[in-house]
Design a protein around this motif. Structure first.
Motif: not given
Length: 388
Positions: A102-118
């Motif tokens: 999936y493509r996300v809206r901003t580069p910062e959303d990758l940090d959110r993905a790490v936090e969410f799944y961690t």
């Protein structure tokens, strides 16, 4: 399932409501972390056992464009795509799916993905250079349902080929439309993907509250992914869109002319769910590919949720054409982040095939008449013993 009095029966025979009437008895914990903001399904990475045979199917027959390739992988895209690829074919020992991306809206959303799944305790890995060619900083996870998900923002741009009419074929595939995931517990999957920001557009239920499938979206179409009830986690299909239904008919004619009609599993036809025109194909490894067109816009915040009765003979095919058993039973394995097949868990709730085409299954065309609305040769929605 909510009381039907809370929903509105339409003249087309399905119900609509403002919220998806699906509740899970075993929900995944909702993280406190903010989920990544997903834009759309972007690509799928599949493992194939014969790269040359797969190239012939996806490039020579279906007409996807090669962005780049080597002896181990082929990167493909559809006509309207400007990111590096929509599909990766990777040579490997076992046919399976390596990533739903999936493509996300901003580069910062990758940090959110790490936090969410961690926070969920998932296997989470990040590669600032990307896991595949053409894709930059990326996060890959095995989600709580066992599926390998990827999130990315940075990508190489390539030429969009919409204006290259000299290259187009009669069956032109213009965009990646959606994924479909097989999972034992559909309500659990729906609840988790809602936590991730997906919204339900349609679902299939029965009067007892069993949920057989649900369609969920991020972009304003019917779905970016669907959850289909069955033994899982597995991949049911990946779907590419065409502009018009005549493009789908052209693909069928081409397959016939090449004596490859055995690749057609189901269709062409029109779905009740999604209202889209469809064709289901099987690639040389058995991976299922849907060719899809003409669904509808869902982007308004009060877009109504459509609920179909599992016994409605027109839910899967608006014309009442039978659903072949393989479409219910067969699906592709998915891999963990080390490339190992994920174990498959059996579904314990009723299966859609059993309740509609099994020995005691039934369906109807007109609800007020029940199964008597079907001619005898269709009763039990084409029972297995009646199929040739």
């Amino acid at each position: 399932m909510t009381d039907k009095t809370a929903k509105t029966l339409t003249s087309s025979g399905y119900y609509v409501s403002q919220e998806a009437p699906i509740q899970s008895d075993n929900p995944v914990t909702t993280p406190k972390s903010t989920p990544p903001d997903i834009l759309r399904c972007a690509y799928m990475e599949i493992v194939v056992t014969d790269l040359a045979a797969s190239r012939q199917f996806y490039v020579d027959i279906l007409g996807l464009y090669v962005t780049e390739e080597d002896e181990q992988a082929i990167y493909l895209r559809s006509t309207e795509e400007f990111i590096h690829h929509n599909l990766i074919l990777r040579q490997g020992p076992i046919a399976a799916v390596a990533a739903f991306s999936y493509r996300v809206r901003t580069p910062e959303d990758l940090d959110r993905a790490v936090e969410f799944y961690t926070e969920l305790g998932c296997d989470v890995r990040r590669d600032e250079n990307g896991f595949v060619k053409g894709i930059g900083d990326s996060v890959r996870v095995v989600d709580p349902l066992g599926f390998p998900y990827e999130f990315f923002y940075a990508t190489d741009h390539v030429e969009r080929l919409s204006w290259r009419y000299d290259l187009h074929t009669p069956g032109e595939l213009v965009r990646l439309d959606h994924f479909n995931q097989v999972t034992p517990d559909v309500p659990r999957a729906v609840r988790h993907y809602q936590d991730l920001g997906f919204r339900v557009t349609e679902d299939i239920q029965d009067d007892e509250g069993t949920v057989y499938a649900a369609w969920l979206r991020r972009k304003p179409t019917v779905h970016d992914t669907a959850t289909t009830g069955g033994d899982g986690p597995r991949m049911h299909h990946v779907a590419f869109a065409t502009h018009e239904k005549h493009n789908i008919l052209a693909i069928c004619d081409k397959l016939g002319a090449l004596r490859r009609s055995d690749a057609i599993e189901r269709g062409p036809g029109r779905h009740g769910v999604s209202n889209a025109f469809y064709l289901y194909l099987r690639d040389p490894d058995g991976h299922r590919v849907e060719i899809y067109t003409q669904d509808y816009y869902t982007g308004d915040p009060d877009n109504p949720v459509v609920t179909w009765d599992v016994h409605d003979n027109q839910r899967r095919d608006w014309w009442g054409t039978p659903v072949v058993p393989s479409w219910y039973t067969d699906a592709s394995l998915v891999l963990d982040l080390d490339g190992n097949p994920q174990p498959v868990t059996a579904r314990t709730d009723s299966s859609e095939m059993a309740v509609t085409i099994g020995a005691d299954g039934f369906s109807y065309t007109r609800a007020d008449e029940g199964e008597k609305s079907m001619p005898e040769y269709k009763q039990g929605e084409y029972k297995l013993g009646h199929q040739l």
